[in-house]
Design an enzyme around this catalytic site. Structure first.
Site, PDB file in Angstrom:
ATOM      1  N   LYS A  83       6.421  -3.386  -0.328  1.00  0.00           N
ATOM      2  CA  LYS A  83       6.238  -3.007  -1.730  1.00  0.00           C
ATOM      3  C   LYS A  83       7.251  -3.787  -2.548  1.00  0.00           C
ATOM      4  O   LYS A  83       8.462  -3.743  -2.282  1.00  0.00           O
ATOM      5  CB  LYS A  83       6.526  -1.513  -1.869  1.00  0.00           C
ATOM      6  CG  LYS A  83       5.434  -0.735  -2.542  1.00  0.00           C
ATOM      7  CD  LYS A  83       5.788   0.739  -2.504  1.00  0.00           C
ATOM      8  CE  LYS A  83       4.872   1.520  -3.399  1.00  0.00           C
ATOM      9  NZ  LYS A  83       5.261   2.934  -3.428  1.00  0.00           N
TER      10      LYS A  83
HETATM   11  O1  G3P Z   1       3.335   5.761  -5.262  1.00  0.00           O
HETATM   12  C1  G3P Z   1       4.076   5.870  -6.442  1.00  0.00           C
HETATM   13  C2  G3P Z   1       4.415   7.272  -6.713  1.00  0.00           C
HETATM   14  O2  G3P Z   1       5.217   7.767  -5.679  1.00  0.00           O
HETATM   15  C3  G3P Z   1       5.031   7.561  -8.017  1.00  0.00           C
HETATM   16  O3  G3P Z   1       4.687   8.848  -8.312  1.00  0.00           O
HETATM   17  O4  G3P Z   1       4.840  11.053  -9.321  1.00  0.00           O
HETATM   18  O5  G3P Z   1       6.905   9.605  -9.079  1.00  0.00           O
HETATM   19  O6  G3P Z   1       5.144   9.046 -10.734  1.00  0.00           O
HETATM   20  P1  G3P Z   1       5.451   9.678  -9.435  1.00  0.00           P
END
Ligand code: G3P
Length: 215
Positions: A83
């Site tokens: 990533k």
């Molecule tokens: O895969 C990306 C994700 O983990 C981000 O999620 O909920 O932190 O915006 P969030």
């Protein structure tokens, strides 16, 4: 649509793998920190459980550092995907890594122009964060529509991982658009099973069965 699990929680990965629902896993430094465990040992444990792509985030800020990390990660297993955040340095790294057949998931994508640059640079995946766009009063899902149209127009092989998923509705809307993958937090995947009418229906069938047929 492929389901990736967006977590570093080993118990959840084992649980949903046993249900046959885990096509891959995505992690990031925040998700691993949340588990209170070391970075690389956690990744190695995940790789023991999951056969599909497992995204591991590089944290270097220069392309040189990212490339070095990516080469190290890719030695761990053949299903490792690196990533890389969407920056100019990240793009330089992606162009080099894709020529080495190291798969890149370009993360922190918030616009169609970023996704287009990532695809042109050879990223295997792009991760648009729809929940975080919703958080700032944009319609995250509209970004998925745009990216899908662009990738279809030019037959890009880059797959769309819908990320920052916050609800079953996000997953369903992404599926309606035809996104390749949704990376789903375990709690959202759990919610995707539920419907009160299913529970009511099961109770009624059980009750009627007991009344009519049990001795
Ligand atoms: O895969 C990306 C994700 O983990 C981000 O999620 O909920 O932190 O915006 P969030």
């Amino acid at each position: 649509m492929k389901f990736f699990l967006d977590t570093a929680n080993l118990d959840k990965i084992v649980y949903f793998t046993s249900l046959g629902l885990v096509d891959g896993v995505t992690t990031n430094p925040s998700l691993i920190a949340k588990e209170g465990k070391e970075f690389l040992p956690t990744i190695k444990e995940i790789l023991k459980i999951v056969n599909g792509p497992v995204s591991v985030e590089a944290i270097g800020s220069s392309s040189i550092e990212m490339i070095k990390e990516a080469r190290e990660f890719s030695k761990l297993a053949k299903n490792v995907v690196v990533k890389i955040p969407f920056t100019k340095e990240g793009i330089k790294a992606t162009q080099i890594l894709s020529k080495e057949n190291i798969k890149v998931n370009m993360t922190l994508i918030f616009s169609a122009s970023q996704a287009l640059i990532a695809a042109k640079s050879g990223a295997s995946y792009v991760s648009p964060f729809i929940g975080r766009l919703d958080d700032i009063s944009f319609e995250g899902i509209e970004l998925i529509e745009q990216i899908k149209t662009i990738f279809d127009n030019y037959n890009f092989k880059t797959e769309i991982i819908v990320a920052s998923v916050r609800s079953p509705k996000h997953v369903v809307e992404a599926a309606e658009i035809g996104a390749d993958i949704a990376t789903i937090p375990p709690e959202v995947l759990e919610l995707m099973f539920g419907h009160p009418l299913t529970d009511v229906g099961i109770k009624k069938f059980m009750k009627d069965w007991a009344n009519a047929f049990s001795t």
